[in-house]
Design a protein around this motif. Structure first.
Motif, short mmCIF file in Angstrom:
data_model
loop_
_atom_site.label_atom_id
_atom_site.label_comp_id
_atom_site.label_asym_id
_atom_site.label_seq_id
_atom_site.Cartn_x
_atom_site.Cartn_y
_atom_site.Cartn_z
N ASN A 1 -3.69 -12.53 -20.73
CA ASN A 1 -4.06 -11.59 -19.66
C ASN A 1 -4.35 -12.31 -18.35
N ILE A 2 -4.89 -13.50 -18.45
CA ILE A 2 -5.13 -14.35 -17.27
C ILE A 2 -4.23 -15.58 -17.47
N ILE A 3 -3.36 -15.83 -16.48
CA ILE A 3 -2.38 -16.90 -16.63
C ILE A 3 -2.42 -17.86 -15.44
N VAL A 4 -2.53 -19.14 -15.75
CA VAL A 4 -2.36 -20.19 -14.75
C VAL A 4 -0.93 -20.68 -14.96
N ARG A 5 -0.08 -20.41 -14.00
CA ARG A 5 1.32 -20.78 -14.13
C ARG A 5 1.49 -22.29 -14.07
N LYS A 6 2.52 -22.75 -14.76
CA LYS A 6 2.78 -24.18 -14.92
C LYS A 6 2.89 -24.91 -13.59
N LYS A 7 3.43 -24.26 -12.57
CA LYS A 7 3.59 -24.90 -11.26
C LYS A 7 2.24 -25.29 -10.64
N ASN A 8 1.16 -24.63 -11.10
CA ASN A 8 -0.18 -24.91 -10.59
C ASN A 8 -0.92 -25.96 -11.43
N ILE A 9 -0.25 -26.47 -12.47
CA ILE A 9 -0.87 -27.46 -13.34
C ILE A 9 -0.15 -28.80 -13.20
N SER A 10 1.16 -28.80 -13.52
CA SER A 10 1.97 -30.02 -13.46
C SER A 10 3.44 -29.61 -13.58
N SER A 11 4.32 -30.40 -13.02
CA SER A 11 5.75 -30.09 -13.12
C SER A 11 6.25 -30.20 -14.56
N ALA A 12 5.52 -30.92 -15.39
CA ALA A 12 5.92 -31.07 -16.80
C ALA A 12 5.11 -30.17 -17.73
N SER A 13 4.39 -29.22 -17.15
CA SER A 13 3.48 -28.39 -17.93
C SER A 13 4.12 -27.09 -18.40
N ASN A 14 3.44 -26.43 -19.31
CA ASN A 14 3.70 -25.04 -19.69
C ASN A 14 2.60 -24.20 -19.05
N ASP A 15 2.76 -22.88 -19.03
CA ASP A 15 1.67 -22.02 -18.58
C ASP A 15 0.47 -22.21 -19.50
N ILE A 16 -0.70 -21.98 -18.95
CA ILE A 16 -1.93 -21.95 -19.73
C ILE A 16 -2.52 -20.55 -19.53
N GLY A 17 -2.96 -19.94 -20.61
CA GLY A 17 -3.44 -18.57 -20.50
C GLY A 17 -4.75 -18.32 -21.19
N PHE A 18 -5.29 -17.15 -20.89
CA PHE A 18 -6.52 -16.67 -21.52
C PHE A 18 -6.22 -15.27 -22.03
N LEU A 19 -6.30 -15.10 -23.33
CA LEU A 19 -5.97 -13.84 -23.98
C LEU A 19 -7.25 -13.06 -24.27
N LYS A 20 -7.27 -11.80 -23.81
CA LYS A 20 -8.42 -10.93 -24.09
C LYS A 20 -8.28 -10.37 -25.49
N LYS A 21 -9.29 -10.64 -26.30
CA LYS A 21 -9.26 -10.19 -27.68
C LYS A 21 -9.91 -8.80 -27.80
N PRO A 22 -9.71 -8.13 -28.92
CA PRO A 22 -10.27 -6.78 -29.08
C PRO A 22 -11.79 -6.70 -28.87
N ASN A 23 -12.51 -7.79 -29.14
CA ASN A 23 -13.96 -7.79 -28.94
C ASN A 23 -14.37 -8.02 -27.48
N GLY A 24 -13.38 -8.15 -26.57
CA GLY A 24 -13.64 -8.32 -25.14
C GLY A 24 -13.77 -9.77 -24.70
N LYS A 25 -13.81 -10.69 -25.65
CA LYS A 25 -13.90 -12.11 -25.31
C LYS A 25 -12.51 -12.66 -25.07
N TYR A 26 -12.44 -13.74 -24.31
CA TYR A 26 -11.16 -14.39 -24.01
C TYR A 26 -11.03 -15.67 -24.81
N GLU A 27 -9.79 -15.98 -25.13
CA GLU A 27 -9.47 -17.19 -25.86
C GLU A 27 -8.47 -18.00 -25.03
N LEU A 28 -8.70 -19.29 -24.91
CA LEU A 28 -7.82 -20.17 -24.16
C LEU A 28 -6.58 -20.49 -24.98
N ILE A 29 -5.39 -20.23 -24.40
CA ILE A 29 -4.12 -20.50 -25.07
C ILE A 29 -3.41 -21.61 -24.29
N ILE A 30 -3.15 -22.72 -24.98
CA ILE A 30 -2.54 -23.89 -24.34
C ILE A 30 -1.56 -24.53 -25.33
#
Length: 130
Positions: free
Chosen positions: A48-77
């Motif tokens: 749900n919240i995404i830091v696009r790869k261009k804002n991290i490194s040219s060799a990076s993938n996107d990094i995201g934060f997924l909102k779970k059913p309990n309302g908390k976010y989990e870091l996806i990398i």
């Protein structure tokens, strides 16, 4: 391969504040959107919240934060980014800043006042309250 890290983010506004302070522009999506790999390929992992790869490194993938059913976010990398210097720096700085700000917020609620804050030579944050 993307993984989920052992950090549940309870305070969405604090998460966004930390990303802004660390200088990572992000996108917000009400409906979780696919992350993008370093070659521009659409991944099955969503966030749900995404830091696009261009804002991290040219060799990076996107990094995201997924909102779970309990309302908390989990870091996806991605596994690669977690081990690469740019990803480990992102993760370390984000976790440290988020936990520091969360601690400050909770201590302030309990009536404590911040007396001193310093960052040591290794980058650790030390807080002193009264």
């Amino acid at each position: 391969e993307f993984i989920e890290l052992d950090l549940e983010i309870e305070d969405e506004n604090l998460m966004k504040e930390v990303l802004k302070e660390l200088g990572y522009p992000f996108e917000e999506h009400d409906v979780a959107t696919n992350l993008v790999g370093w070659l521009g390929d659409r991944r099955k992992q969503v966030a749900n919240i995404i830091v696009r790869k261009k804002n991290i490194s040219s060799a990076s993938n996107d990094i995201g934060f997924l909102k779970k059913p309990n309302g908390k976010y989990e870091l996806i990398i991605s596994e690669y980014d977690r081990r690469a210097k740019h990803g480990s720096i992102f993760t370390q700085k984000f976790k440290q800043s988020y936990i520091t700000k969360l601690s400050q917020k909770e201590l302030k609620k309990k009536g404590y006042k911040l007396k001193k804050q310093r960052v040591d030579e290794e980058g650790w944050i030390e807080l002193r309250y009264s």
